[in-house]
Design an enzyme around this catalytic site. Structure first.
Site, PDB file in Angstrom:
ATOM      1  N   ASP A  39       0.795  -1.226   0.000  1.00  0.00           N
ATOM      2  CA  ASP A  39       0.000   0.000   0.000  1.00  0.00           C
ATOM      3  C   ASP A  39       0.826   1.274   0.000  1.00  0.00           C
ATOM      4  O   ASP A  39       0.274   2.354   0.166  1.00  0.00           O
ATOM      5  CB  ASP A  39      -0.850   0.011   1.289  1.00  0.00           C
ATOM      6  CG  ASP A  39      -2.255  -0.447   0.997  1.00  0.00           C
ATOM      7  OD1 ASP A  39      -2.558  -0.715  -0.171  1.00  0.00           O
ATOM      8  OD2 ASP A  39      -3.044  -0.527   1.956  1.00  0.00           O
ATOM      9  N   HIS A 243      28.764   1.909  -4.535  1.00  0.00           N
ATOM     10  CA  HIS A 243      27.397   2.343  -4.210  1.00  0.00           C
ATOM     11  C   HIS A 243      26.859   1.590  -2.998  1.00  0.00           C
ATOM     12  O   HIS A 243      25.715   1.154  -2.983  1.00  0.00           O
ATOM     13  CB  HIS A 243      26.469   2.185  -5.426  1.00  0.00           C
ATOM     14  CG  HIS A 243      26.748   3.191  -6.490  1.00  0.00           C
ATOM     15  ND1 HIS A 243      26.222   3.121  -7.757  1.00  0.00           N
ATOM     16  CD2 HIS A 243      27.508   4.309  -6.481  1.00  0.00           C
ATOM     17  CE1 HIS A 243      26.657   4.144  -8.462  1.00  0.00           C
ATOM     18  NE2 HIS A 243      27.437   4.879  -7.719  1.00  0.00           N
ATOM     19  N   ASP A 260      29.620   9.407   1.688  1.00  0.00           N
ATOM     20  CA  ASP A 260      29.257  10.146   0.478  1.00  0.00           C
ATOM     21  C   ASP A 260      27.794  10.505   0.640  1.00  0.00           C
ATOM     22  O   ASP A 260      26.920   9.635   0.555  1.00  0.00           O
ATOM     23  CB  ASP A 260      29.486   9.253  -0.756  1.00  0.00           C
ATOM     24  CG  ASP A 260      29.187   9.989  -2.059  1.00  0.00           C
ATOM     25  OD1 ASP A 260      28.576  11.068  -2.016  1.00  0.00           O
ATOM     26  OD2 ASP A 260      29.569   9.461  -3.126  1.00  0.00           O
ATOM     27  N   ASP A 271      26.937  17.311  -3.097  1.00  0.00           N
ATOM     28  CA  ASP A 271      27.461  15.943  -3.200  1.00  0.00           C
ATOM     29  C   ASP A 271      28.896  15.944  -2.677  1.00  0.00           C
ATOM     30  O   ASP A 271      29.813  16.362  -3.385  1.00  0.00           O
ATOM     31  CB  ASP A 271      27.400  15.530  -4.681  1.00  0.00           C
ATOM     32  CG  ASP A 271      27.844  14.098  -4.926  1.00  0.00           C
ATOM     33  OD1 ASP A 271      28.106  13.381  -3.954  1.00  0.00           O
ATOM     34  OD2 ASP A 271      27.924  13.713  -6.109  1.00  0.00           O
ATOM     35  N   HIS A 350      35.988   4.574 -11.413  1.00  0.00           N
ATOM     36  CA  HIS A 350      34.948   5.533 -11.824  1.00  0.00           C
ATOM     37  C   HIS A 350      35.590   6.771 -12.418  1.00  0.00           C
ATOM     38  O   HIS A 350      36.801   6.815 -12.632  1.00  0.00           O
ATOM     39  CB  HIS A 350      34.021   5.879 -10.650  1.00  0.00           C
ATOM     40  CG  HIS A 350      34.731   6.443  -9.442  1.00  0.00           C
ATOM     41  ND1 HIS A 350      35.177   7.730  -9.388  1.00  0.00           N
ATOM     42  CD2 HIS A 350      35.073   5.877  -8.250  1.00  0.00           C
ATOM     43  CE1 HIS A 350      35.742   7.961  -8.206  1.00  0.00           C
ATOM     44  NE2 HIS A 350      35.701   6.828  -7.503  1.00  0.00           N
ATOM     45  N   HIS A 354      31.153  14.812 -12.164  1.00  0.00           N
ATOM     46  CA  HIS A 354      29.944  14.948 -12.981  1.00  0.00           C
ATOM     47  C   HIS A 354      29.332  16.308 -12.721  1.00  0.00           C
ATOM     48  O   HIS A 354      29.614  16.946 -11.693  1.00  0.00           O
ATOM     49  CB  HIS A 354      28.944  13.834 -12.635  1.00  0.00           C
ATOM     50  CG  HIS A 354      28.681  13.714 -11.150  1.00  0.00           C
ATOM     51  ND1 HIS A 354      27.776  14.518 -10.487  1.00  0.00           N
ATOM     52  CD2 HIS A 354      29.242  12.932 -10.193  1.00  0.00           C
ATOM     53  CE1 HIS A 354      27.772  14.204  -9.200  1.00  0.00           C
ATOM     54  NE2 HIS A 354      28.665  13.252  -8.991  1.00  0.00           N
ATOM     55  N   HIS A 361      23.426  13.844 -10.437  1.00  0.00           N
ATOM     56  CA  HIS A 361      24.155  13.638 -11.691  1.00  0.00           C
ATOM     57  C   HIS A 361      23.402  14.471 -12.703  1.00  0.00           C
ATOM     58  O   HIS A 361      22.422  14.033 -13.296  1.00  0.00           O
ATOM     59  CB  HIS A 361      24.186  12.163 -12.090  1.00  0.00           C
ATOM     60  CG  HIS A 361      25.121  11.365 -11.237  1.00  0.00           C
ATOM     61  ND1 HIS A 361      25.449  10.070 -11.493  1.00  0.00           N
ATOM     62  CD2 HIS A 361      25.832  11.700 -10.128  1.00  0.00           C
ATOM     63  CE1 HIS A 361      26.304   9.629 -10.566  1.00  0.00           C
ATOM     64  NE2 HIS A 361      26.543  10.601  -9.735  1.00  0.00           N
ATOM     65  N   GLU A 385      35.962  14.149  -7.759  1.00  0.00           N
ATOM     66  CA  GLU A 385      35.848  13.073  -6.777  1.00  0.00           C
ATOM     67  C   GLU A 385      36.675  11.824  -7.093  1.00  0.00           C
ATOM     68  O   GLU A 385      36.140  10.724  -7.220  1.00  0.00           O
ATOM     69  CB  GLU A 385      34.385  12.667  -6.624  1.00  0.00           C
ATOM     70  CG  GLU A 385      33.667  12.344  -7.921  1.00  0.00           C
ATOM     71  CD  GLU A 385      32.242  11.839  -7.648  1.00  0.00           C
ATOM     72  OE1 GLU A 385      32.119  10.846  -6.905  1.00  0.00           O
ATOM     73  OE2 GLU A 385      31.290  12.419  -8.190  1.00  0.00           O
ATOM     74  N   TYR A 389      40.353   2.360  -4.118  1.00  0.00           N
ATOM     75  CA  TYR A 389      39.627   1.352  -3.337  1.00  0.00           C
ATOM     76  C   TYR A 389      40.386   0.037  -3.429  1.00  0.00           C
ATOM     77  O   TYR A 389      40.604  -0.476  -4.535  1.00  0.00           O
ATOM     78  CB  TYR A 389      38.211   1.178  -3.903  1.00  0.00           C
ATOM     79  CG  TYR A 389      37.543   2.519  -4.184  1.00  0.00           C
ATOM     80  CD1 TYR A 389      36.800   3.161  -3.201  1.00  0.00           C
ATOM     81  CD2 TYR A 389      37.718   3.156  -5.423  1.00  0.00           C
ATOM     82  CE1 TYR A 389      36.232   4.408  -3.446  1.00  0.00           C
ATOM     83  CE2 TYR A 389      37.160   4.397  -5.668  1.00  0.00           C
ATOM     84  CZ  TYR A 389      36.415   5.026  -4.678  1.00  0.00           C
ATOM     85  OH  TYR A 389      35.869   6.248  -4.920  1.00  0.00           O
ATOM     86  N   ARG A 407      37.669   8.118  -0.983  1.00  0.00           N
ATOM     87  CA  ARG A 407      37.244   9.058  -2.034  1.00  0.00           C
ATOM     88  C   ARG A 407      37.155  10.426  -1.363  1.00  0.00           C
ATOM     89  O   ARG A 407      36.766  10.520  -0.188  1.00  0.00           O
ATOM     90  CB  ARG A 407      35.876   8.648  -2.615  1.00  0.00           C
ATOM     91  CG  ARG A 407      35.348   9.602  -3.657  1.00  0.00           C
ATOM     92  CD  ARG A 407      34.221   9.032  -4.546  1.00  0.00           C
ATOM     93  NE  ARG A 407      33.001   8.714  -3.842  1.00  0.00           N
ATOM     94  CZ  ARG A 407      32.601   7.502  -3.528  1.00  0.00           C
ATOM     95  NH1 ARG A 407      33.335   6.451  -3.858  1.00  0.00           N
ATOM     96  NH2 ARG A 407      31.470   7.292  -2.882  1.00  0.00           N
ATOM     97  N   GLU A 409      35.552  14.184  -2.320  1.00  0.00           N
ATOM     98  CA  GLU A 409      34.680  14.811  -3.328  1.00  0.00           C
ATOM     99  C   GLU A 409      34.252  16.198  -2.881  1.00  0.00           C
ATOM    100  O   GLU A 409      33.722  16.372  -1.784  1.00  0.00           O
ATOM    101  CB  GLU A 409      33.427  13.930  -3.514  1.00  0.00           C
ATOM    102  CG  GLU A 409      32.409  14.529  -4.475  1.00  0.00           C
ATOM    103  CD  GLU A 409      31.241  13.583  -4.765  1.00  0.00           C
ATOM    104  OE1 GLU A 409      30.902  12.744  -3.903  1.00  0.00           O
ATOM    105  OE2 GLU A 409      30.667  13.703  -5.863  1.00  0.00           O
TER     106      GLU A 409
HETATM  107  N1  GLY Z   1      27.034  10.280  -4.709  1.00  0.00           N
HETATM  108  C1  GLY Z   1      27.068   9.961  -6.052  1.00  0.00           C
HETATM  109  C2  GLY Z   1      28.287  10.456  -6.649  1.00  0.00           C
HETATM  110  O1  GLY Z   1      29.206  10.839  -5.976  1.00  0.00           O
HETATM  111  O2  GLY Z   1      28.378  10.545  -7.838  1.00  0.00           O
HETATM  112 MN    MN Z   2      29.422  12.703  -7.096  1.00  0.00          MN
HETATM  113 MN    MN Z   3      29.096  11.621  -4.081  1.00  0.00          MN
END
Ligand code: GLY
Ligand code: MN
Ligand code: MN
Length: 448
Positions: A39, A243, A260, A271, A350, A354, A361, A385, A389, A407, A409
């Site tokens: 629901d 992720h 993050d 971000d 990665h 972005h 994004h 960023e 890893y 990371r 960023e």
């Molecule tokens: N949090 C998503 C990125 O850093 O792109």
């Molecule tokens: Mn990002």
């Molecule tokens: Mn991020």
């Protein structure tokens, strides 16, 4: 901080109408609710394009822009008012509200769309639309074009072409105005504070979700509507999963914690990622990895300026991180081989960043497109960023580096001659990070 004034939306529509031309009509669609389970639905997040052009935040809307049309050039189709439904689901503007509060020249109930659309298609050569994002609506648009063509006596009195709206609309969304930047700075500031709070209160023995709670508590307390994406709080090996959003593990002494997270304030995203030692001190190996990421991140921010190619920015970062991976003994071979064979992907899988805006994004840069020639321009906002890893089960890596993900960023505005870091208030020098971590009294923890 106020929401954007009506004139901003008017100007955006006027500019878009100018670009599509008066032989065209644009159709912009905002989706409905999304089912979550049984629901319950997911909380609604308005369509970025509808928001950008109108400020309308309710589920389900169709916006027409038909430059110079006699019956109105800005037309909205929205769910009709229904007091019983609204008692359950919340207030709705209805067509009257769409005219009064959102400035539509004409507005109709959504269920009138198929009957009314012909009047706005007639006499237009082109229909601007975002084909490919909603199969059902795509079929509806094609059906309109076919059925209106049959209904009308002159074969060319309805559009014969569908043109992708994204090229024109996303060009507008890409470059941020001063009013947008004010909101983005605010969103960045709230996010900086939230990260600083999490670092201050972090203690080994806490659970990842406790830090998530602190971060998201701060977002909401400061008036942000949402996290801009699912917050990532990963300790130890979890930080090596890009992720990771489960956020269920216990944070151990010796872990590096990667957070993050970013808020969405007035529908503008921030971000930020920070990576810090749970116990307040990096091990030498963690610090080496951290320094490698930090120097690549700072160098990339230094690279940001109008005219810098996105590919160049990406390649420079790959080169710097690859050199570090060789120096740290994580990769073997020559720098050229590592770059040519993309061996760096084992530890840096990665891209460098972005676009950022109404979407986290955002439109404009296509980070994974190897051939994208996109160059940075003044007024763009992007993230920088880089990360490294080293999964715990990577037996080829030095043992002391395994199970560490880092990371860093920040959100960066391209200025006339360089870059402005919008998230500079969040420490990232390793000594400053170490000083901040665990510096707050846990008894003062909100809710403690
Ligand atoms: N949090 C998503 C990125 O850093 O792109
Ligand atoms: Mn990002
Ligand atoms: Mn991020």
């Amino acid at each position: 901080m106020e929401q954007l004034p009506d004139q901003v939306f008017e100007q955006r529509r006027a500019r878009l109408m100018d670009s599509i031309g008066d032989d065209a009509v644009a159709v912009v669609v905002g989706p409905g609710m999304q089912h979550r389970s049984n629901d319950t639905d997911f909380r609604y997040r308005p369509s970025s394009d509808v928001l950008y052009l109108t400020g309308f935040r309710e589920p389900e809307a169709v916006v027409l822009l038909a430059p110079g049309h006699d019956d109105g050039e800005f037309v909205m189709f929205v769910p009709g008012r229904d007091p019983k439904h609204e008692r359950w689901e919340g207030r709705r503007a209805g067509p009257e509200g769409a005219e009064e509060n959102y400035g539509a020249d004409a507005a109709f109930a959504l269920d009138e769309l198929d009957d009314e659309i012909g009047a706005w298609l007639e006499g237009r050569d082109k229909l601007f639309y975002t084909l490919g994002t909603d199969d059902q609506f795509d079929r509806r648009v094609i059906h309109w074009m076919q059925s209106e063509r049959h209904r009308r006596s002159k074969p060319h009195s309805v559009p014969g072409q569908i043109v992708d709206l994204r090229d024109l609309l996303y060009e507008q969304r890409l470059i941020k105005s001063d009013a947008e930047l004010e909101l983005m700075r605010h969103s960045a500031q709230i996010t900086v504070e939230a990260h600083n709070l999490a670092m201050k209160y972090c203690r080994p023995g806490m659970y990842e979700y406790e830090l998530q709670a602190l971060i998201e508590y701060h977002f909401l307390r400061r008036g942000a509507e949402f996290p801009a994406y699912a917050s990532i709080v990963g300790a130890g090996d979890n930080a090596t999963i890009l992720h990771y959003t489960e956020n269920r593990s216990r944070i151990e002494e010796g872990d590096v914690v990667l957070i993050d997270a970013g808020c969405e304030y007035q529908y503008y995203a921030a971000d930020i990622t920070r990576s810090f030692p749970a116990g307040g001190q990096f091990t030498p190996a963690q610090r080496d990895l951290y320094q490698a990421v930090l120097q690549a991140q700072k160098a990339a921010i230094d690279d940001v300026r109008p005219g810098m190619g996105y590919q160049q920015l990406r390649d420079n970062t790959r080169r710097r991180l690859s050199q570090s991976l060789l120096d740290l003994g994580l990769l073997e071979g020559t720098l050229d081989e590592v770059l040519e064979e993309k061996d760096f992907h084992d530890y840096y899988p990665h891209s460098v960043g972005h676009s950022l805006g109404v979407d986290v994004h955002d439109v404009g840069l296509v980070p994974d497109n190897e051939d994208d020639p996109c160059a940075l321009r003044e007024g763009m906002v992007l993230t920088i960023e880089p990360g490294l890893y080293v999964p715990a089960d990577d037996e080829s890596a030095p043992e002391e580096m395994r199970g560490v993900g880092i990371r860093i960023e920040d959100d960066v505005l391209v200025t006339a001659d360089g870059a402005e870091n919008l998230t500079v208030g969040c420490p990232k020098e390793p000594d400053a990070v170490e000083q901040l971590v665990g510096s707050a009294d846990p008894d003062q923890l909100p809710g403690a």
